[in-house]
Scaffold this active site. Structure first.
Site, PDB file in Angstrom:
ATOM      1  N   LYS A   1       0.855  -1.190   0.000  1.00  0.00           N
ATOM      2  CA  LYS A   1       0.000   0.000   0.000  1.00  0.00           C
ATOM      3  C   LYS A   1       0.897   1.248   0.000  1.00  0.00           C
ATOM      4  O   LYS A   1       1.943   1.270   0.659  1.00  0.00           O
ATOM      5  CB  LYS A   1      -0.891  -0.032   1.250  1.00  0.00           C
ATOM      6  CG  LYS A   1      -1.923   1.082   1.333  1.00  0.00           C
ATOM      7  CD  LYS A   1      -2.817   0.856   2.559  1.00  0.00           C
ATOM      8  CE  LYS A   1      -3.813   1.975   2.782  1.00  0.00           C
ATOM      9  NZ  LYS A   1      -4.644   1.751   3.987  1.00  0.00           N
TER      10      LYS A   1
ATOM     11  N   SER B   1      -9.641   1.710   3.058  1.00  0.00           N
ATOM     12  CA  SER B   1      -8.757   2.465   2.215  1.00  0.00           C
ATOM     13  C   SER B   1      -7.749   1.604   1.461  1.00  0.00           C
ATOM     14  O   SER B   1      -7.206   2.062   0.455  1.00  0.00           O
ATOM     15  CB  SER B   1      -8.016   3.509   3.066  1.00  0.00           C
ATOM     16  OG  SER B   1      -7.131   2.894   3.954  1.00  0.00           O
TER      17      SER B   1
ATOM     18  N   SER C   1      -9.975  -0.639   7.260  1.00  0.00           N
ATOM     19  CA  SER C   1      -9.311  -0.441   5.969  1.00  0.00           C
ATOM     20  C   SER C   1      -8.645  -1.679   5.376  1.00  0.00           C
ATOM     21  O   SER C   1      -8.274  -1.674   4.205  1.00  0.00           O
ATOM     22  CB  SER C   1      -8.278   0.680   6.065  1.00  0.00           C
ATOM     23  OG  SER C   1      -8.935   1.922   5.932  1.00  0.00           O
TER      24      SER C   1
END
Ligand SMILES: *[C@@H]1O[C@H](CO)[C@@H](O)[C@H](O)[C@H]1NC(C)=O
Ligand SMILES: *[C@@H]1O[C@H](CO)[C@@H](O)[C@H](O)[C@H]1NC(C)=O
Length: 501
Positions: free
Chosen positions: A102, A181, A205
Site C-alpha cells: 500500500k 482504504s 481499511s
C-alpha cells in the site's frame, strides 16, 4: 544399470515435454506453496514471476487502477533472488516472491511513498518501513505500490480514489465499490497483479476491501507489526497486515512481518509477548474449528440482502458441522454508533500530531506539516478534486490542539467502551471469536487494538463478493487463524474475478 535408469528418466521427460502442461507453472491464482515448489522443481524463476505480474499490471491496471507505481528495480531483485537460490543460500517462503505495498508504507528506494496524494510526491524517506525491512530480510521482491483511498481514511473521498492512483475498481463487478482504504492491495491480490500484498487499517481499511474483493485480510493486534515508516492516522489504532488470496498465504506473510522494532518500540514490545514460538504456520489446521466457541452478535447481521443473509446462516451451520460451538443471539451491548463520534474526534487530534511527526522525519519533503498539505490541496484543486471531495477532515484535524485533559478523557472512554463491549462479551461467554459480516466489527476491534481476519464468504445476486470476519481479543491470532483456515478449507468460496460490468 545407471544408463538404463537414465534412459527411463529421459523417456519420462520426453513424455512430460510432449504433454507440455506438466512442466509449465500455473501463474494464475498461484499460492506461496506452489511458488516455492515451482522454484524447487525448476518450472519457475523469480524473474519469470515478476515478469508475469508486470504483464498483468500492464494489461489490467488501466481498468482496475490498483497500482500506483511499479518498482524499476523489481526484475534485478528477482534475478538476485534466483542467483541466491542457485547458490542454495536462499531460505523461506517469501524468498523471491513479488510483494505489492500500500502506498502509505515507506520504501527507501526508487519508489515514492505518497499515500496517494500529490502533496507527498518527491518526498524522500530516511529508511524502509519496519515491515518492509523485514520483507527484504526474508528475500521478498518489492513489486510496487498499491493505490488507496487518499490519506487513508482521512480525506475519505471516495472508496479507492486517490489523486495519484485514480479510481480503483472491484475486479468482480467493475461498477461496485472496492471499498477502502486499502483498495489497491485488495484489488491487486484478487486480480493476480501480485503474489501477495500488504494493507493497513485504522478502522476497517483491511477488513472492508478484503471483504469486497474476495481476498483474505488479516488485521493484526495493535503493535504486532511495526508502524514505523507508515503514513499514520492514529498510533492507537493503526496496524499493518497482509491481504492475500488464501489464509495460508496471509499467514506466511504475517509470520514474516511481525516483531519488535525499535522505531515503534512501545507498541511492538508490548505485543511481542503474543508471538508464538515457532510462528503462526502451526495454526493452519484443517480441524481448527473443532471445540471453538464462536459468538454471533445479532446486531451486526442486520440489513443484508436475502442471499447474503442465507449464506451467512449456512456458514454458521458449516462451523457447527466442523465442531464449533456457535452461540447466536448475542449482543455486544455497545453499538458502533456509540463509538464513532469519540473515535473520530480522538483520531483527528492523533492524526495531526502523528502526520506532523511523520513529515518531520523525512529527509526531503515538499510539505512539512498538515497545514502545508491543506495549502497544497488548495493550490491544486483540480488534481486533488477539491470541489468533489473537499478536505473538511484535514481542516478539522488542523484545528485540534494536541492531547490535553479532554482528549485524554475521550481516549479513556474509548478503552472503556471496548472493555464494556466486546471484551466483556468474549469473557462472559468464554468465546474464542465473534463472527461478523464484512467489516461490521471493525469499530469494536479498532478501539481495543484487537485482531480480525476476513475470509471470502460468498457473492451476492450481482456477483459482488462479501466476506466473513473472525474477530478476537489482543493476541488471539493463533485461534483466529485456526478458525479462518478451517472455515476456508471447508467452504472454498473464493474464485478468480470475472470483471463483470
Ligand atoms: C513444479 O511445481 C508446480 C507447482 O508449483 C507444478 O505446477 C509443476 O507442474 C511442477 N513441474 C514439474 C516438472 O514437476
Ligand atoms: C517517483 O516520482 C517521481 C516524480 O516526482 C517520478 O519521476 C518517478 O518516476 C516516480 N518513481 C517511480 C518508481 O515511479
Amino acid at each position: 544399470m545407471a544408463w538404463l535408469r537414465l534412459q527411463a528418466v529421459a523417456a519420462v521427460l520426453a513424455v512430460l515435454a510432449a504433454a507440455g502442461v506438466a512442466h509449465s507453472f500455473e501463474y494464475h491464482e498461484a499460492t506461496l506453496d506452489a511458488i516455492q515448489l515451482g522454484f524447487r522443481n525448476g518450472s519457475l524463476s523469480s524473474a519469470a514471476l515478476v515478469r508475469f505480474y508486470l504483464d498483468q499490471i500492464d494489461r489490467l491496471n488501466p481498468l482496475l487502477h490498483a497500482v500506483i507505481e511499479v518498482n524499476p528495480d523489481a526484475l534485478r531483485q528477482a534475478n538476485r533472488a534466483d542467483a541466491e537460490r542457485r547458490r542454495r543460500t536462499a531460505t523461506g517462503t517469501l524468498h523471491g516472491v513479488p510483494v505489492l505495498l500500500k502506498d502509505n508504507i515507506a520504501t527507501h528506494d526508487a519508489l515514492n511513498t505518497t499515500a496517494g496524494s500529490l502533496a507527498l510526491l518527491g518526498s524522500v524517506v530516511k529508511r524502509d518501513a519496519g515491515v518492509v525491512a523485514r520483507l527484504r530480510r526474508a528475500g521478498a521482491v518489492v513489486l510496487g505500490k498499491a493505490s488507496l483511498s487518499e490519506w487513508a481514511n482521512f480525506r475519505i473521498v471516495k472508496d479507492g480514489w486517490s489523486a495519484r492512483g485514480g479510481q480503483a475498481r472491484n475486479p468482480y463487478v467493475l461498477s461496485a465499490s472496492p471499498c477502502g482504504s486499502s483498495a489497491g492491495s485488495g484489488v491487486a491480490a484478487a486480480a493476480n497483479l501480485a503474489a501477495v500484498t500488504l494493507g493497513t487499517e485504522t478502522d476497517g481499511s483491511i477488513l472492508c476491501p478484503s471483504s469486497f474483493n474476495s481476498v483474505v485480510g488479516i488485521k493484526p493486534t495493535l503493535g504486532l507489526t511495526s508502524r514505523a515508516g507508515v503514513v499514520p492516522i492514529s498510533p492507537r489504532q493503526d496496524t499493518v497486515g497482509p491481504m492475500c488470496r488464501t489464509v495460508s498465504d496471509a499467514v506466511h506473510v504475517l509470520d514474516a512481518i511481525v516483531g519488535y522494532d525499535k522505531l515503534d518500540a512501545a507498541a511492538t514490545r508490548a505485543a511481542s509477548k503474543f508471538i508464538p514460538r515457532g510462528g503462526y504456520l502451526q495454526f493452519l489446521k484443517k480441524d481448527g474449528l473443532r471445540g471453538k466457541r464462536i459468538g454471533v452478535p445479532n446486531e451486526l447481521f442486520q440489513g443484508f440482502g436475502e442471499k447474503q443473509t442465507s449464506v451467512y446462516k449456512q456458514h454458521l451451520a458449516t462451523m457447527r458441522k466442523h465442531g464449533a460451538v456457535v452461540i447466536e443471539n448475542l449482543d455486544i451491548g455497545i453499538g458502533s454508533e456509540d463509538i464513532v463520534t469519540d473515535e473520530w474526534t480522538a483520531m483527528l487530534t492523533e492524526f495531526k500530531l502523528s502526520i506532523n511527526e511523520y513529515l518531520a522525519d523525512l529527509s526531503y519533503s515538499p510539505v512539512h506539516s498538515l497545514a502545508d498539505i491543506i495549502a497544497f490541496n488548495k493550490a491544486h484543486p483540480i488534481e486533488e478534486r477539491l470541489k468533489d471531495f473537499g478536505q473538511t477532515i484535514l481542516i478539522l484535524a488542523q484545528d485540534t490542539n494536541g492531547i490535553g485533559r479532554v482528549e485524554r478523557a475521550r481516549i479513556r472512554w474509548l478503552k472503556e467502551l471496548s472493555a464494556k463491549g466486546l471484551e466483556k462479551l468474549m469473557k462472559e461467554y468464554q468465546l474464542d471469536a465473534i463472527v461478523a459480516p464484512e467489516h461490521y466489527a471493525s469499530h469494536h476491534l479498532a478501539i481495543g487494538g484487537h485482531p480480525g481476519i476476513v475470509v471470502p464468504a460468498g457473492y451476492n445476486e450481482k456477483g459482488v463478493p462479501f466476506g466473513i470476519c473472525f474477530g478476537g481479543l489482543q493476541g488471539y491470532e493463533p485461534r483466529l487463524i485456526e478458525m479462518a483456515y478451517a472455515f476456508e478449507q471447508a467452504t472454498k468460496v473464493r474464485g478468480p474475478p470475472m470483471f463483470k460490468p
